[in-house]
Design an enzyme around this catalytic site. Structure first.
Site, PDB file in Angstrom:
ATOM      1  N   GLU A   1      30.219  41.832  41.465  1.00  0.00           N
ATOM      2  CA  GLU A   1      29.908  41.997  40.048  1.00  0.00           C
ATOM      3  C   GLU A   1      29.623  40.662  39.362  1.00  0.00           C
ATOM      4  O   GLU A   1      28.893  40.618  38.373  1.00  0.00           O
ATOM      5  CB  GLU A   1      31.028  42.731  39.311  1.00  0.00           C
TER       6      GLU A   1
ATOM      7  N   LYS B   1      43.989  47.231  38.614  1.00  0.00           N
ATOM      8  CA  LYS B   1      43.891  45.784  38.489  1.00  0.00           C
ATOM      9  C   LYS B   1      45.192  45.152  38.982  1.00  0.00           C
ATOM     10  O   LYS B   1      46.288  45.652  38.701  1.00  0.00           O
ATOM     11  CB  LYS B   1      43.641  45.396  37.039  1.00  0.00           C
TER      12      LYS B   1
ATOM     13  N   HIS C   1      29.415  48.062  40.579  1.00  0.00           N
ATOM     14  CA  HIS C   1      30.342  47.796  39.486  1.00  0.00           C
ATOM     15  C   HIS C   1      29.819  48.434  38.211  1.00  0.00           C
ATOM     16  O   HIS C   1      28.628  48.382  37.917  1.00  0.00           O
ATOM     17  CB  HIS C   1      30.470  46.280  39.286  1.00  0.00           C
TER      18      HIS C   1
ATOM     19  N   GLU D   1      39.090  43.799  45.665  1.00  0.00           N
ATOM     20  CA  GLU D   1      37.861  43.407  44.989  1.00  0.00           C
ATOM     21  C   GLU D   1      38.033  42.042  44.336  1.00  0.00           C
ATOM     22  O   GLU D   1      39.073  41.758  43.746  1.00  0.00           O
ATOM     23  CB  GLU D   1      37.531  44.473  43.938  1.00  0.00           C
TER      24      GLU D   1
ATOM     25  N   ASP E   1      41.827  45.323  42.441  1.00  0.00           N
ATOM     26  CA  ASP E   1      40.852  44.351  41.948  1.00  0.00           C
ATOM     27  C   ASP E   1      41.593  43.175  41.332  1.00  0.00           C
ATOM     28  O   ASP E   1      42.330  43.330  40.363  1.00  0.00           O
ATOM     29  CB  ASP E   1      39.962  45.034  40.897  1.00  0.00           C
TER      30      ASP E   1
ATOM     31  N   ASP F   1      25.700  44.708  40.240  1.00  0.00           N
ATOM     32  CA  ASP F   1      25.891  44.874  38.807  1.00  0.00           C
ATOM     33  C   ASP F   1      24.514  44.913  38.166  1.00  0.00           C
ATOM     34  O   ASP F   1      23.684  44.038  38.425  1.00  0.00           O
ATOM     35  CB  ASP F   1      26.718  43.717  38.240  1.00  0.00           C
TER      36      ASP F   1
END
Length: 479
Positions: free
Chosen positions: A318, A238, A368, A292, A266, A341
């Site tokens: 997602e 992240k 995801h 992402e 992400d 998702d």
């Protein structure tokens, strides 16, 4: 007019059980206590599920006697989603259980085309997700009645039946029923061989477990090294809260896993276009596999600009609300990896639509799965895509996070960096009754004990990243 209705195998009403109840539970897990799931936009998630059970009069223990589904949320608001699911009760209770492709197509259309409920979206947001929970529970019910895992149940349908599941409204400028049918027919000859290969080898996975933003550097390094030792050749970190911290973490992660392991990043929708381009240009020397959710999931043109403005490939999906936005992302050349998702759009039917769109535009689908139960669900969709739609797992991976699988009767199993193909009938959605009872909010014992304590201070809302000044100096080389 292209019509497939006559090709469906109908299920005689007299031979089908009826749905007797739609049962809904507000289930929450206190993952915020260990910062599991934390990222730049969501610092304190409690992984949660607005959980639905469709019960029938087939008799307890009978095949297809009940179906399970859920919507994933991160805590507050789970009760709102549960209420939305309850509002759909009249569409299913007292009616024959949907067990065939024709039944499941009709249910999906009825739930998503209810004009008064559709008004709340239309076809996006809480109401659309609630419809997806019920649709997914119906697919679980049908697959369990058929005695097959969902991926195999879907892959056993004819191309005509599969096309009949799709709502082509708003899609004809990008994908027609004839084109969808041609994609599925082209993949049909190799289905059996791919299914056998899937059972033998499993499906490629990557893991986000090392990368939560709230983890210390030491924990991130340890978990990244363990992931590689466990057979993963891709991890995800992240990013998006602080550039200097992200540069440090990327450097440490790259040193920990070496040059041959892919590291995706992400941002969880954190940036505007200019900030995304600046940030990813700075991270690019560490060879990120993709960025992402760099910006708003609704902003197709911003994704296209970010993809064109820096060297890292773009992934998103997602939080994409429906098939129309996926269509536009693909039409605009705004995305390199499509991330479906299982619980964001309106269930299996709409995800099938997105798989077909991705196949039409030649984009790999990398689902995801960061959330409670999402690994369990989305593995079926990716495996079906491999067997019956794209016919390939080249460049494709399913996300894996090692949280909360112990609460599921048929948990996802990942070995040597690959998902094992599920063998139990259904959609792998069923939670143990003991887990439902323990983590039901707010009356379950796990929450009663926590709610009796003094309430901790809530984190401040995440501020936007400040836009760079027009007079700011060029970004330094941080290598």
């Amino acid at each position: 007019m292209f019509s497939l209705a006559h090709r469906f195998r109908e299920s005689p009403l007299s031979q089908r059980p009826s749905v007797t109840e739609l049962e809904v539970h507000d289930i929450r897990f206190p993952t915020s206590e260990q910062l599991d799931g934390s990222d730049a936009m969501n610092p304190d998630p409690d992984y949660s599920a607005a959980y639905v059970v469709l019960r029938t009069d087939a008799g307890e223990g009978a095949a297809g006697s009940e179906g399970h589904g859920f919507v994933f949320t991160i805590g507050r608001g789970n009760d709102v989603t549960a209420a939305a699911i309850r509002s759909l009760r009249p569409h299913v209770v007292g009616r024959p259980a949907p067990l065939t492709a024709a039944d499941l197509a009709a249910l999906h259309r009825e739930l998503t085309h209810d004009s008064q409920l559709r008004w709340l979206g239309p076809e996006k947001g809480v109401m659309h997700m609630a419809a997806g929970a019920v649709v997914n529970a119906a697919w679980d019910l049908a697959a369990r009645q058929a005695g097959k895992p969902l991926w195999q149940f879907l892959a056993g349908m004819s191309p005509e039946e599969l096309v009949g599941l799709v709502d082509f409204r708003y899609l004809s400028d990008a994908l027609t029923p004839e084109e969808a049918l041609a994609i599925l027919r082209a993949a049909e000859p190799g289905r059996a061989e791919r299914a056998a290969r899937l059972r033998e080898r499993g499906y490629p996975a990557y893991t986000t477990s090392p990368g939560w933003l709230g983890y210390s550097d030491e924990k991130m390094i340890k978990l990244a090294q363990e992931a590689v030792a466990d057979g993963f050749d891709q991890i995800k970190l992240k990013v998006g809260s602080d550039l200097d911290a992200d540069l440090r973490r990327m450097r440490l992660a790259r040193e920990a896993v070496g040059p041959d392991v892919r590291i995706a990043v992400d941002a969880n929708q954190r940036w505007d276009v200019a900030e995304a381009v600046r940030w990813m240009s700075a991270l690019a020397p560490y060879d990120p596999h993709w960025i992402e959710e760099p910006t708003s999931p609704d902003d197709v043109l911003a994704h296209a600009a970010i993809r064109a403005g820096q060297p890292v490939k773009v992934a998103t999906g997602e939080h994409v609300a429906n098939r129309v936005v996926f269509k536009q992302l693909l039409q605009a050349g705004a995305v390199d990896f499509v991330q479906i998702d299982a619980a964001r759009v309106a269930g299996v039917n709409e995800n099938l639509t997105i798989l077909l769109l991705a196949a039409k535009y030649g984009r790999p689908v990398c689902p995801h799965a960061g959330g409670v139960g999402l690994c369990e669900l989305v593995q079926h969709l990716a495996m079906f895509d491999y067997v019956a739609v794209s016919g390939s797992w080249e460049g494709r991976v399913i996300e894996y996070v090692d949280h909360l699988h112990e609460h599921f009767a048929d948990p996802a199993v990942v070995e040597s960096g690959r998902y094992r193909a599920p063998t139990a009938p259904g959609f792998s959605a069923r939670m143990y009754p003991e887990s439902i009872a323990a983590y039901r909010y707010p009356d379950g014992p796990e929450w009663q004990a926590r709610l009796a304590r003094p309430a901790p201070a809530r984190p401040a809302p995440v501020p936007p990243v400040p836009a760079p000044s027009a007079s700011a100096p060029p970004q330094e080389d941080h290598q």
